[in-house]
Design a protein around this motif. Sequence first.
Motif, mmCIF file in Angstrom:
data_model
loop_
_atom_site.group_PDB
_atom_site.id
_atom_site.type_symbol
_atom_site.label_atom_id
_atom_site.label_comp_id
_atom_site.label_asym_id
_atom_site.label_seq_id
_atom_site.Cartn_x
_atom_site.Cartn_y
_atom_site.Cartn_z
ATOM 1 N N HIS A 119 0.916 -1.054 -0.564
ATOM 2 C CA HIS A 119 0.192 -0.002 0.281
ATOM 3 C C HIS A 119 0.949 1.298 -0.246
ATOM 4 C CE1 HIS A 119 -3.839 -2.037 0.346
ATOM 5 N NE2 HIS A 119 -2.648 -2.664 1.060
ATOM 6 N N ILE A 120 0.095 2.502 -0.220
ATOM 7 C CA ILE A 120 0.488 3.230 -0.452
ATOM 8 C C ILE A 120 1.469 4.594 0.669
ATOM 9 C CG2 ILE A 120 0.122 6.011 -1.455
ATOM 10 C CD1 ILE A 120 1.372 4.151 -3.718
ATOM 11 N N VAL A 121 2.402 4.786 1.064
ATOM 12 C CA VAL A 121 2.798 5.547 2.375
ATOM 13 C C VAL A 121 3.299 6.866 1.490
ATOM 14 C CG1 VAL A 121 4.270 5.119 4.480
ATOM 15 C CG2 VAL A 121 2.827 3.942 3.404
ATOM 16 N N LEU A 122 2.463 7.986 1.923
ATOM 17 C CA LEU A 122 2.964 9.528 0.912
ATOM 18 C C LEU A 122 3.978 9.725 2.991
ATOM 19 C CD1 LEU A 122 2.849 11.902 -0.057
ATOM 20 C CD2 LEU A 122 1.020 12.168 1.436
ATOM 21 N N SER A 123 5.250 9.948 2.126
ATOM 22 C CA SER A 123 6.184 10.518 2.933
ATOM 23 C C SER A 123 6.495 11.292 2.348
ATOM 24 C CB SER A 123 7.046 9.276 3.446
ATOM 25 O OG SER A 123 8.013 9.514 2.349
ATOM 26 N N ASP A 124 7.940 12.627 3.641
ATOM 27 C CA ASP A 124 8.964 12.912 3.622
ATOM 28 C C ASP A 124 8.303 14.505 3.146
ATOM 29 O OD1 ASP A 124 10.803 15.682 2.942
ATOM 30 O OD2 ASP A 124 11.589 14.066 0.866
ATOM 31 N N PHE A 125 7.788 15.358 4.677
ATOM 32 C CA PHE A 125 7.063 16.511 4.076
ATOM 33 C C PHE A 125 7.861 18.046 4.987
ATOM 34 C CE2 PHE A 125 2.207 15.279 4.415
ATOM 35 C CZ PHE A 125 2.394 14.019 4.777
ATOM 36 N N GLY A 126 8.808 17.804 4.260
ATOM 37 C CA GLY A 126 10.134 18.629 3.811
ATOM 38 C C GLY A 126 10.188 19.667 3.774
ATOM 39 N N CYS A 127 8.586 19.572 2.346
ATOM 40 C CA CYS A 127 8.021 21.162 1.167
ATOM 41 C C CYS A 127 7.307 21.751 1.727
ATOM 42 C CB CYS A 127 8.359 20.636 -0.029
ATOM 43 S SG CYS A 127 9.959 20.562 -0.550
ATOM 44 N N ALA A 128 5.668 20.821 3.207
ATOM 45 C CA ALA A 128 4.241 20.797 3.145
ATOM 46 C C ALA A 128 4.575 21.901 3.529
ATOM 47 C CB ALA A 128 4.317 19.819 3.603
ATOM 48 N N LYS A 129 3.656 22.404 3.501
ATOM 49 C CA LYS A 129 2.973 23.982 3.805
ATOM 50 C C LYS A 129 1.843 23.545 4.638
ATOM 51 C CE LYS A 129 4.071 27.894 3.309
ATOM 52 N NZ LYS A 129 4.999 29.004 3.529
ATOM 53 N N MET A 130 1.592 24.487 5.840
ATOM 54 C CA MET A 130 0.048 24.058 6.568
ATOM 55 C C MET A 130 -0.117 25.795 6.342
ATOM 56 S SD MET A 130 -0.457 22.827 10.374
ATOM 57 C CE MET A 130 1.418 21.541 10.698
ATOM 58 N N LEU A 131 -2.108 24.858 6.198
ATOM 59 C CA LEU A 131 -2.794 26.682 5.571
ATOM 60 C C LEU A 131 -3.201 27.413 6.736
ATOM 61 C CD1 LEU A 131 -3.884 25.549 1.593
ATOM 62 C CD2 LEU A 131 -1.681 26.917 2.716
ATOM 63 N N GLU A 132 -2.966 28.246 7.256
ATOM 64 C CA GLU A 132 -3.744 28.789 7.978
ATOM 65 C C GLU A 132 -5.732 28.638 7.640
ATOM 66 O OE1 GLU A 132 -1.313 32.241 7.854
ATOM 67 O OE2 GLU A 132 -0.060 30.621 8.505
ATOM 68 N N PRO A 133 -6.047 27.929 8.606
ATOM 69 C CA PRO A 133 -7.546 28.043 7.902
ATOM 70 C C PRO A 133 -8.551 29.036 8.375
ATOM 71 C CG PRO A 133 -7.279 26.795 10.595
ATOM 72 C CD PRO A 133 -5.672 27.492 9.965
ATOM 73 N N THR A 134 -9.079 29.353 6.987
ATOM 74 C CA THR A 134 -9.889 30.652 7.657
ATOM 75 C C THR A 134 -11.358 30.338 7.621
ATOM 76 O OG1 THR A 134 -10.234 30.313 5.294
ATOM 77 C CG2 THR A 134 -8.831 31.994 4.774
ATOM 78 N N THR A 135 -11.190 29.125 7.262
ATOM 79 C CA THR A 135 -12.757 28.668 8.017
ATOM 80 C C THR A 135 -12.161 28.129 9.275
ATOM 81 O OG1 THR A 135 -12.702 26.606 6.825
ATOM 82 C CG2 THR A 135 -14.480 28.434 6.042
#
Length: 336
Positions: A175-191
Amino acid sequence: SIPSPPEAPADAASPPAKKAEDEQAMGLKTKADFLFLEELGEGSYSTVYLGSDRNTHTRFAIKVCSKAQIMREKKIQQIFREKECLQKLSRPESYHPFIVRLYCTFQDNESLYFVLSLASRQDLLGVLKKKKKLTVEEARFTTSEIVAALTHIHAHGIIHRDVKPENLLISQSGHIVLSDFGCAKMLEPTTPEPAPPTPAPSSEAPDGPPRTGRRCSFVGTAHYVSPEVLNNKIIHEGVDYWALGCIVFQLLAGDRPFNDVSEYFIFKRITSLRYEFPADFPDANAKSLIESLLLIDPDDRLGTRAKGGFSGFKEHPFFEGVDWKGLPDSVSPLMA
Ligand code: ATP
């Protein structure tokens, strides 16, 4: 010589009460609690080891990040972002079976340690190198799992920004395992925060992420980078769906859609949407899926809020017959 890893009981086999105890204990771990076995791989500022909890014998992938290297290469922001995103996605209420899970972190003078769920050594790039291309059935299964992972992170306000075959690890059961969040961005929720979160384990994600438009400089990998990133436009979760379009193309065509002799020419092809399906491309529905992902305007891409989020995928003919809820327990065709 490297000692052979102890036989560990499967994590899923632990009774719930024991699991809760184990999870609580994970919060207090230090380096001394783990045996470091063989090296699994290397990243740009880290080495990943197979590690075993000395107490429970549970096996993990332990990412060891050199503090000196992080400082030298000015990766402090990146490492904190990675930790923050992984922590958010690893809470019991937001855990997802197709996303790498962070169990705990600790540090010593030299290094930062991330204790992660263990995937096999194999990643999707390795699978592609071996098979050249996937069958339509294999591609449907793999794409469905990537969609489940991406819609889940987006629903939790996170965009990955570096979705590519190397970052899609394959679990022992295929099964797929999405990895490497080194470039990820957390969006500030507007809601307000999306609620209620998906019960785990599940492949379902609520539709539509919270969003704050962000401009961003080029992060990610040349072949999978979206036109809006190259044009320094506002970005949202659509960047991950562009990359998904590139990956589905690659799974079935055996080559990436935007390829050229240098990054400059690759970028020119991307910004002018210049790609061609090979004459023997095997499936019309897959072609239509790719065409609804590889679109210059990110708001037009399938999967984005404007296009119905997760529901948009569920209704697409390429995914007809996919048992989304049953994916984690199904037998992976990649294991055949
Ligand atoms: P970068 O550091 O540039 O972001 P990367 O994705 O290669 O690159 P890591 O996430 O540190 O860096 O992973 C390095 C390698 O370690 C991977 O290519 C993979 O082979 C292995 N690896 C990483 N995480 C796991 C895991 N959870 N299970 C098994 N192997 C892993």
